[in-house]
Scaffold this motif. Structure first.
Motif, short mmCIF file in Angstrom:
data_model
loop_
_atom_site.label_atom_id
_atom_site.label_comp_id
_atom_site.label_asym_id
_atom_site.label_seq_id
_atom_site.Cartn_x
_atom_site.Cartn_y
_atom_site.Cartn_z
N LEU A 1 4.10 4.68 3.28
CA LEU A 1 4.56 4.09 4.54
C LEU A 1 3.43 4.08 5.59
CD1 LEU A 1 8.15 5.59 4.88
CD2 LEU A 1 7.56 3.18 4.68
N LYS A 2 2.66 5.18 5.67
CA LYS A 2 1.55 5.22 6.61
C LYS A 2 0.53 4.12 6.32
CE LYS A 2 1.75 10.18 7.70
NZ LYS A 2 1.03 11.48 7.61
N ALA A 3 0.20 3.96 5.03
CA ALA A 3 -0.78 2.93 4.66
C ALA A 3 -0.27 1.55 5.02
CB ALA A 3 -1.09 3.01 3.16
N LEU A 4 1.02 1.32 4.79
CA LEU A 4 1.61 0.02 5.12
C LEU A 4 1.57 -0.22 6.63
CD1 LEU A 4 3.10 -2.47 4.05
CD2 LEU A 4 5.26 -1.21 4.33
N LEU A 5 1.83 0.86 7.40
CA LEU A 5 1.82 0.71 8.86
C LEU A 5 0.41 0.41 9.38
CD1 LEU A 5 3.42 0.89 11.47
CD2 LEU A 5 2.97 3.36 11.51
N VAL A 6 -0.59 1.10 8.80
CA VAL A 6 -1.98 0.83 9.21
C VAL A 6 -2.36 -0.60 8.92
CG1 VAL A 6 -4.38 1.39 8.71
CG2 VAL A 6 -2.72 3.22 9.02
N THR A 7 -1.97 -1.10 7.77
CA THR A 7 -2.28 -2.49 7.41
C THR A 7 -1.62 -3.46 8.39
OG1 THR A 7 -2.46 -1.88 5.08
CG2 THR A 7 -2.12 -4.21 5.57
N ALA A 8 -0.37 -3.16 8.77
CA ALA A 8 0.35 -4.03 9.72
C ALA A 8 -0.36 -4.05 11.07
CB ALA A 8 1.80 -3.57 9.85
N TRP A 9 -0.79 -2.82 11.50
CA TRP A 9 -1.50 -2.77 12.79
C TRP A 9 -2.80 -3.59 12.76
CZ3 TRP A 9 -0.88 3.25 13.71
CH2 TRP A 9 0.41 3.49 14.21
N GLN A 10 -3.51 -3.47 11.64
CA GLN A 10 -4.77 -4.21 11.51
C GLN A 10 -4.53 -5.73 11.56
OE1 GLN A 10 -6.36 -2.66 7.85
NE2 GLN A 10 -7.36 -0.90 8.89
N GLU A 11 -3.47 -6.14 10.86
CA GLU A 11 -3.15 -7.57 10.87
C GLU A 11 -2.77 -8.04 12.27
OE1 GLU A 11 -0.13 -8.01 7.98
OE2 GLU A 11 -1.52 -7.97 6.26
N ASP B 1 -3.74 -6.64 15.15
CA ASP B 1 -4.94 -6.68 15.98
C ASP B 1 -5.78 -7.92 15.67
OD1 ASP B 1 -4.17 -4.35 17.15
OD2 ASP B 1 -5.48 -3.05 15.93
N ALA B 2 -5.86 -8.27 14.39
CA ALA B 2 -6.63 -9.46 14.02
C ALA B 2 -6.01 -10.72 14.61
CB ALA B 2 -6.71 -9.57 12.50
N VAL B 3 -4.66 -10.77 14.58
CA VAL B 3 -3.97 -11.93 15.15
C VAL B 3 -4.19 -11.98 16.66
CG1 VAL B 3 -1.71 -12.93 15.60
CG2 VAL B 3 -2.26 -12.06 13.32
N ARG B 4 -4.11 -10.81 17.31
CA ARG B 4 -4.33 -10.78 18.77
C ARG B 4 -5.76 -11.23 19.12
NH1 ARG B 4 -1.46 -5.05 20.70
NH2 ARG B 4 0.70 -5.80 20.62
#
Length: 544
Positions: free
Chosen positions: A13-23, A25-28
């Motif tokens: 779950l942590k890894a999935l959350l980090v990936t979501a945050w990265q995506e 930030d990239a979109v922003r």
């Protein structure tokens, strides 16, 4: 993502959350970049729109001014725009361009730097005789910021700008001390007072010369000069200035008469006349007087006689005045086709007519509507002038040889063309009248072919009356016949100064002073503008 696909493991779950945050930030970041690019595009679009709007407004302004200039050039009674009128029309165009450049400098520092460098390269040097006021701009603190020791000058940048002190009047206070003898008590000595143009009056000769130049060279009537003086606290009546002008004209009359005699002794002169309205006392209106103008300019054929112009006032335009003006003249008179000149004594005067007047009649036809025959006549006459450009300044013999070789065949062809086409057009048409004018004056028009001293036209004398016309527009009329004679006297000397590249202000001030102090008439030729200018230049060159 479906709920069933979410892992139950905490680490997953942590890894999935980090990936979501990265995506996220990239979109922003991508969004911010797009917004920035959009803002830049919008800003560039706004600037481009402003530039288009400004360019459109500026272009419309230029187009309007160009149309005015074209109308002034091709308008009624205007074959060629007067140089002064052309400059007035051109001023607006140049000012509009300068305004556009100034606007450009404000929004584009790079262009401002480029134009600044260009001005420095092209502005030229200011005259050496101008007074220099040196201003030094030094730093407030000349102590070294590193070691606090005093710094010394290792060089400097120097620039010059043109400045002005508005015209200032000053008062010359002359003291003449009296010396007496202590021994006998009878002897008293005192220096003689200097002569004055206006006995017991206020002005120096320089002030009177300034009034003359302002009136007759710069076309500023006396009442306007009085208004200008009043702004500096000098309250003088217009009548006072008029009195100064009359005294000056009286003093300058011998110089004027000698100038007229010199020009009438020339081998070739150009003559023209122009109307000068003169107030007619008792009738409440003006009458038509005339300035009969004589001009000499031998520079086109390398002659040694200096150029000059002289005006003679006459109350009319009849042949009697032409006869009076040229009663003793022997030589070539270049003029228009006015009948008064044709009545002159052919045994001592050779008439040469003006191609500009012949050309003008075809031009008046061609400017109204397309007229192939009139346009062809203009093109044929233009060919004569092209040849003249190539021989300007050559000797009379050389000019005559080229004219015989190149111009004469064109002249003969033009004569045949005129005779042929005159038979094809209506005898009452303006085109027929233009052709008939040229043929009726043919002998005088072609006289330049056999004499290299003769010009194609009378432009020298027509240019010399331009100042008279401008002064007439500003002053409207002369107040009296004698006033017109004064006008002729002073305007003749000023115009000759212009032709001799002599400053009329300096010339008139010096000549009036010399005449006040009883300049000998045996040396009157030294007061001619060209002789005075040559002497002044020689004195300046000898000065250390």
């Amino acid at each position: 993502m479906a709920i069933d696909s979410i892992p139950n493991d905490v680490e997953a779950l942590k890894a999935l959350l980090v990936t979501a945050w990265q995506e996220r930030d990239a979109v922003r970041t991508e969004r911010d970049v797009v917004r920035t690019e959009r803002d830049i595009v919008r800003e560039e679009r706004d600037v481009a729109r402003q530039e288009r709007e400004y360019a459109k407004a500026f272009g419309e302004r230029l187009l309007h001014l160009l149309r005015q200039l074209k109308r002034a050039h091709y308008g009624r009674k205007s074959e060629r725009l007067d140089a002064d009128q052309y400059n007035l029309a051109l001023e607006d165009l140049e000012a509009a361009v300068a305004k556009a450049e100034a606007h450009d400098d404000k929004v584009s520092p790079e262009r401002r730097r480029e134009r600044t460098q260009e001005r420095r390269r092209n502005r030229g040097a200011l005259p050496e005789h101008f007074e220099r006021l040196h201003v030094t701009l030094a730093p407030q603190d000349t102590a070294c910021s590193c070691c606090s020791h005093a710094m010394h000058i290792i060089g400097e940048d120097t620039s010059e700008r043109l400045d002005i002190i508005p015209a200032q009047y000053r008062v010359i206070v002359t003291h003449r001390p009296k010396y007496g003898c202590r021994s006998c008590g009878a002897k008293i000595v005192q220096a003689h007072a200097t002569e004055r143009l206006i006995k017991g009056g206020l002005p120096t000769e320089a002030v009177v010369a300034s009034v003359l130049v302002d009136k007759y060279a710069d076309h500023c009537p006396l009442y306007r000069q009085a208004q200008i003086m009043a702004r500096q606290g000098l309250n003088l009546d217009r009548s006072t200035l008029a009195s100064w002008v009359g005294h000056a004209a009286c003093e300058l009359e011998p110089v004027y008469r000698r100038l007229k005699d010199i020009l009438l002794a020339s081998g070739k002169i150009a003559v023209d006349e122009t109307k000068v309205p003169v107030l007619d006392p008792g009738r409440g209106r003006t009458k038509a007087g005339y300035f009969w103008s004589i001009a000499r300019d031998d520079r086109p054929w390398g002659g040694n006689d200096p150029p000059g112009a002289v005006y003679t006032y006459a109350p009319g335009r009849g042949a009697i005045y032409a006869h009076d003006l040229l009663a003793s003249y022997r030589g070539i008179v270049q003029c228009d086709g006015y009948a008064a000149y044709k009545s002159l004594d052919a045994s001592r005067i050779t008439l040469a007519f003006c191609w500009t007047h012949a050309r003008r009649k075809f031009f008046e036809i061609a400017k109204v509507a397309p007229m192939p025959l009139a346009e062809e006549a203009l093109a044929r006459i233009a060919a004569f002038y092209e040849i003249e450009k190539s021989i300007r300044g050559h000797s009379p013999e050389a000019r005559c040889a080229v004219r015989q070789e190149k111009t004469k065949p064109l002249i003969e062809a033009f004569q045949s063309w005129l005779e042929h086409n005159l038979a094809l057009v209506s005898a009452k048409s303006t085109l027929a009248q233009a052709m008939q004018y040229a043929l009726n004056h043919w002998d005088g028009l072609v006289r330049f072919l056999d004499d290299g001293r003769i010009e194609l036209d009378t432009n020298i004398v027509e240019r010399s009356i331009r100042g008279i016309v401008l002064n007439r527009k500003n002053a409207l009329f002369a107040g009296h016949d004698e006033g017109a004679e004064n006008w002729a006297t002073i305007a003749s000397l000023i115009e000759t100064c212009k032709l001799s590249n002599v400053n009329p202000q300096t010339y008139l001030a010096d000549v009036l002073t010399k005449l006040d102090n009883l300049w000998p008439m045996s040396k009157i030729d030294d007061l001619m503008p060209w002789a005075w200018g040559a002497a002044a230049n020689a004195t300046e060159q000898r000065a250390p």
